[in-house]
Design a protein around this motif. Sequence first.
Motif: not given
Length: 340
Positions: A99-102, A269-274
């Motif tokens: 996605s080229r998006n954090p 939640g959040f772990l895959a993002m961080a």
Amino acid sequence: MSVVPGVHDIRVLGLTVRVHRRSLITVLVLLAIAALVLTATVATGAYEITRIRLLHTLLGGGSDMDRFIVLRQRLPRAVAAVLVGAALGLSGAIFQSVSRNPLGSPDVVGFATGSAAGGLVVILLADTSSMPAIATGTVVGGFATAIFVYLLSRGGSRLILTGVAVGAMLSSVNDYLVTRATLDDAETARAWQFGSLNTIAWPQVAPVLLALVVLVPLTLTLAAPMRMLELGDDAAGALGVEVGRSRILLLCAGVALAGVAVATSGPIGFLAMAAPQLARQVARSPGIAMLPSAATGAVLLGAGDLLAGRLLSPFQIPVGLVTAALGGAYLLWILSWRRP
């Protein structure tokens, strides 16, 4: 041998894998930390056990109680935390790269919510809690959501917004399913929705281990096209990358990793993002750091579950609540740090 400083080409099973030297060192250090966290999880808790008894139990001896606590409760939970964290970290790295998006992680774009919906359908409507059935439901739910989001966004820059909208709708569906269930089933489903490793057993560890064994090598073979996709579809196509095929394969790998992770622990939640963002800062590698992201996810969830099990001991907090609190703090820190 690569001509890029700090980057080396390594042949593994006939495949050439490009390795960033600092990334490799980062992975080794993170794996050592994950091993220490796993050891602390197994060695500590409400049931006290000395190091000699612990070692004796791990080698096949020990009392019946020691074997039950260490081998059937603590060890599978600690191993599951590390494996699920690795799967989520790698899944997040894939989605952020595509996605080229954090913000492009499976929980933000709704794929994890779709996996949770599939698991809830199995738990509440099919009235079964068997691991193979839940794993099938979560993977099917994740893929169905991914296909729907991909078709709506046409695989373009609207993937994140479309995924957020679909995830919000699926979250409402999940809540509705829980309200229509019996009290016992609703309590089981709600506990699973929080994301918990409290009742984990070895049969629940097998699917995520198998997924990592299969999908990590597949992802590494797609690392080169993934880096080119980050340059944009036109640039990647000009460099010889089959854009559509590569993106679909990467999305399938990311959804499968998220699906088996959700099947094992429930949505976290959040772990895959961080994890990918932290791994990129530590490894200082060009582009999304794949293996460092997996190793960072393993450390984060392993440490989070250790904290969840010890914070209010002997009471057990679902690890999903801990990662949600830490993830919210991480987002606030990112927003504050990037404020002009």
